[in-house]
Design a protein around this motif. Structure first.
Motif, PDB file in Angstrom:
ATOM      1  N   CYS A  66       0.868  -1.181   0.000  1.00 45.48           N
ATOM      2  CA  CYS A  66       0.000   0.000   0.000  1.00 45.48           C
ATOM      3  C   CYS A  66       0.901   1.225   0.000  1.00 45.48           C
ATOM      4  O   CYS A  66       0.742   2.115  -0.821  1.00 45.48           O
ATOM      5  CB  CYS A  66      -0.894   0.007   1.240  1.00 45.48           C
ATOM      6  SG  CYS A  66      -1.919   1.489   1.303  1.00 45.48           S
ATOM      7  N   ARG A 105       3.342  -2.405  -7.698  1.00 43.73           N
ATOM      8  CA  ARG A 105       3.031  -1.152  -6.982  1.00 43.73           C
ATOM      9  C   ARG A 105       4.332  -0.868  -6.272  1.00 43.73           C
ATOM     10  O   ARG A 105       4.496  -1.184  -5.097  1.00 43.73           O
ATOM     11  CB  ARG A 105       1.960  -1.407  -5.918  1.00 43.73           C
ATOM     12  CG  ARG A 105       0.513  -1.213  -6.259  1.00 43.73           C
ATOM     13  CD  ARG A 105      -0.345  -1.514  -5.038  1.00 43.73           C
ATOM     14  NE  ARG A 105      -0.366  -0.432  -4.057  1.00 43.73           N
ATOM     15  CZ  ARG A 105      -1.384   0.377  -3.846  1.00 43.73           C
ATOM     16  NH1 ARG A 105      -2.498   0.254  -4.512  1.00 43.73           N
ATOM     17  NH2 ARG A 105      -1.299   1.334  -2.925  1.00 43.73           N
ATOM     18  N   LYS A 112       0.707   8.883   0.148  1.00 41.32           N
ATOM     19  CA  LYS A 112      -0.611   8.403   0.548  1.00 41.32           C
ATOM     20  C   LYS A 112      -1.613   9.536   0.730  1.00 41.32           C
ATOM     21  O   LYS A 112      -1.315  10.542   1.377  1.00 41.32           O
ATOM     22  CB  LYS A 112      -0.523   7.660   1.901  1.00 41.32           C
ATOM     23  CG  LYS A 112       0.298   6.394   1.907  1.00 41.32           C
ATOM     24  CD  LYS A 112       0.026   5.453   0.743  1.00 41.32           C
ATOM     25  CE  LYS A 112      -1.397   4.949   0.645  1.00 41.32           C
ATOM     26  NZ  LYS A 112      -1.597   4.160  -0.615  1.00 41.32           N
ATOM     27  N   HIS A 348      -9.458  -2.147  -1.590  1.00 42.17           N
ATOM     28  CA  HIS A 348      -9.813  -0.868  -0.967  1.00 42.17           C
ATOM     29  C   HIS A 348     -11.284  -0.682  -0.632  1.00 42.17           C
ATOM     30  O   HIS A 348     -11.624   0.204   0.140  1.00 42.17           O
ATOM     31  CB  HIS A 348      -9.252   0.289  -1.809  1.00 42.17           C
ATOM     32  CG  HIS A 348      -7.765   0.378  -1.684  1.00 42.17           C
ATOM     33  ND1 HIS A 348      -6.921  -0.309  -2.528  1.00 42.17           N
ATOM     34  CD2 HIS A 348      -6.987   0.997  -0.778  1.00 42.17           C
ATOM     35  CE1 HIS A 348      -5.669  -0.094  -2.146  1.00 42.17           C
ATOM     36  NE2 HIS A 348      -5.678   0.702  -1.095  1.00 42.17           N
ATOM     37  N   ARG A 361      -8.488  -6.740   6.374  1.00 43.35           N
ATOM     38  CA  ARG A 361      -9.376  -7.168   5.292  1.00 43.35           C
ATOM     39  C   ARG A 361      -9.545  -8.669   5.419  1.00 43.35           C
ATOM     40  O   ARG A 361      -8.603  -9.362   5.799  1.00 43.35           O
ATOM     41  CB  ARG A 361      -8.758  -6.836   3.930  1.00 43.35           C
ATOM     42  CG  ARG A 361      -8.754  -5.349   3.633  1.00 43.35           C
ATOM     43  CD  ARG A 361      -7.743  -4.971   2.592  1.00 43.35           C
ATOM     44  NE  ARG A 361      -7.821  -3.548   2.282  1.00 43.35           N
ATOM     45  CZ  ARG A 361      -6.835  -2.833   1.771  1.00 43.35           C
ATOM     46  NH1 ARG A 361      -5.670  -3.392   1.519  1.00 43.35           N
ATOM     47  NH2 ARG A 361      -7.004  -1.548   1.515  1.00 43.35           N
ATOM     48  N   GLU A 390      -2.933  -5.327  -2.948  1.00 43.24           N
ATOM     49  CA  GLU A 390      -1.912  -4.916  -1.985  1.00 43.24           C
ATOM     50  C   GLU A 390      -1.353  -6.178  -1.352  1.00 43.24           C
ATOM     51  O   GLU A 390      -2.076  -6.939  -0.698  1.00 43.24           O
ATOM     52  CB  GLU A 390      -2.500  -3.954  -0.950  1.00 43.24           C
ATOM     53  CG  GLU A 390      -2.737  -2.599  -1.617  1.00 43.24           C
ATOM     54  CD  GLU A 390      -3.210  -1.492  -0.700  1.00 43.24           C
ATOM     55  OE1 GLU A 390      -3.113  -0.321  -1.117  1.00 43.24           O
ATOM     56  OE2 GLU A 390      -3.695  -1.772   0.409  1.00 43.24           O
ATOM     57  N   ASP A 420      -2.230   0.386   4.539  1.00 41.68           N
ATOM     58  CA  ASP A 420      -3.309  -0.609   4.504  1.00 41.68           C
ATOM     59  C   ASP A 420      -2.778  -2.039   4.643  1.00 41.68           C
ATOM     60  O   ASP A 420      -1.636  -2.321   4.297  1.00 41.68           O
ATOM     61  CB  ASP A 420      -4.056  -0.526   3.156  1.00 41.68           C
ATOM     62  CG  ASP A 420      -4.851   0.759   3.008  1.00 41.68           C
ATOM     63  OD1 ASP A 420      -5.152   1.396   4.036  1.00 41.68           O
ATOM     64  OD2 ASP A 420      -5.162   1.123   1.860  1.00 41.68           O
TER      65      ASP A 420
HETATM   66 CO    CO Z   1      -3.983   1.135   0.117  1.00 40.53          CO
END
Ligand code: CO
Ligand code: PEP
Length: 442
Positions: A66, A105, A112, A348, A361, A390, A420
């Motif tokens: 993230c 990523r 952020k 997300h 999550r 992520e 995250d």
């Molecule tokens: Co994120």
């Protein structure tokens, strides 16, 4: 390449609260003079690959932290993330006989967006954490002070990461004959790791057969790997935008693929304008509150020439909403005739707080959203073109579930993310097997 673009003065959401304009300008001047991290030609090749995904002839896999951190920008961590994406990609390619476009990523994901400018702990108020390119995560005044020199540090960190990624992916490490070697350490004995081992065995036999008949294609030895991050800081991205001497067109040379976040996709804002200016392939995150008409308008602005591969829409609706909300967006965009690559971000829209207070999550929600994404596209006859995850290569405990059985009570064991919660390598591999099945039935 040269930097000679005049940018209009547009409102830019979510810009870091720098306190010293001179310090900022000095950092931007420094960045403007530095060499490109990626080449325009590489961005163009990536766009042609994405055009294949738009038509169902390839699948996009984007994955990584993230928020990258300078502390995490070391060989072990980079290699582990790369290994995770490579393993997932082999699973998807092998199962679905589709080329996978591998995107990290990574090497630039240092900014952020935040919902609050400040954070209060025990009565102490400090600036929020805006990513390592802006300030530091530790909750003390010195770390949290936005420091423009961190922009230069983010560039240097990205440069070092890309250098290693290029060495790994071009220098033999990503050779398909290494598929077993990517499966070492903690994942090997997991359910997903064993399933992977069996698949790698089959792959080995296929490769041995090819070698025996004298087929040694170059593709076995090298992989294309692209770097992507959110284009959040308008100053940073503009300072790294150059006119390509070959084509005379502007490219953001901070990464191959840049995306606009859910919170910064205002049609009349600086981010959308910026994305419309650069020639890199670009993405936009789309959440459940998006209006289908606005999204169509945005597609017209970002891809007026209707070039396949130019624009990727990364939908992140949440497992409970994707089946209801995604169809009308997909239908309207499809009817507009603007070609897009549809990518699912099942992270997300599925963030929740655990009883332990950790942001987490559920693995099942992640799987459920990807399933919903495939269902919607199957029903509409459109193409599910990829996923955006992520993840990390380490054995962290940030997301709950998976056959490895991370429980809510385990979240504190190895909760290491700077922002995250990420899937660990075992969860990532397990997800790849599940999505491979969905892809085969697409
Ligand atoms: Co994120
Ligand atoms: C992210 O990708 O980390 C992010 C902030 O996503 P979104 O813009 O979709 O909320």
């Amino acid at each position: 390449m040269s930097a000679s673009i005049v940018w209009p003065d547009l409102p830019a959401a979510q810009q870091p609260p720098w306190s010293d304009a001179d310090e900022l300008q000095a950092a931007l001047d420094e960045l403007s003079a530095l060499p490109p991290l990626v080449f325009a030609g590489e961005c163009d090749v990536m766009a042609t690959r994405l055009a294949e995904a738009a038509q169902g002839r390839a699948f996009v896999l984007m994955g990584g932290d993230c928020a990258e951190t300078f502390a995490g920008n070391n060989a072990d961590s980079i290699r582990a993330r790369l290994k995770t994406v490579l393993q997932m990609s082999v699973v998807l390619t092998y199962a679905a006989s589709l080329p996978v476009i591998k995107v990290g990523r990574m090497a630039g994901q240092y900014f952020k967006p935040r919902s609050q400018l400040t954070e209060v702990r025990d009565g102490v108020e400090l600036p929020s954490y805006f990513g390592d390119a802006v300030n530091g995560l530790p909750f003390d005044a010195a770390s949290r002070r936005p420091d423009p020199q961190r922009l230069v540090r983010a560039y240097n960190a990205s440069s070092a990461a890309l250098n290693l990624v290029r060495a790994f992916t071009q220098g033999g490490y990503a050779d398909l004959r290494q598929v077993h070697a990517w499966n070492q350490d903690f994942v090997r004995d997991s359910v997903a790791g064993q399933r992977y081992e069996a698949m790698a065995g089959e792959l080995d036999r296929a490769l041995a057969f090819m070698s025996a008949i004298g087929a040694e294609p170059d593709e076995l030895q090298r992989v294309e790997f692209y770097a992507a991050h959110e284009a959040l800081s308008i100053d940073y991205e503009r300072a790294l935008t150059r006119i390509d001497s070959r084509t005379g067109l502007p490219y953001d040379v901070s990464g191959h693929f840049l995306w606009i976040g859910e919170r910064t996709r205002q049609l009349d804002g600086a981010h959308v304008h910026f994305a419309s200016t650069i020639r890199n392939p670009i993405g936009v995150k789309i959440g459940p509150s998006a209006s289908p008409d606005d999204i169509v308008q945005m597609c017209e602005v970002l891809n007026p020439d209707r070039i396949p591969g130019r624009l990727t829409l990364i939908t992140r609706m949440g497992a409970g909403k994707v089946r209801d909300i995604l169809p009308s967006i997909v239908q309207k965009v499809d009817a507009s005739g603007v070609p897009v690559v549809w990518v699912c971000d099942p992270m997300h829209g599925n963030t929740r707080e655990a009883a332990t207070g950790h942001k987490t999550r559920l693995f099942d929600d992640v799987v459920n959203e990807v399933e919903g994404f495939f269902e919607v596209h199957r029903n509409l006859g459109t193409i599910p073109g990829g996923m955006h995850i992520e993840l990390t290569g380490d054995d962290v405990t940030e997301c709950v579930g998976g056959t490895g059985g991370v429980l809510e009570g385990n979240l504190g064991d190895r909760y290491e993310t700077a922002c995250d919660p990420r899937l660990n390598r075992e969860q990532s591999l397990e997800l790849a097997f599940l999505v491979a099945d969905m892809l085969m039935m697409r």
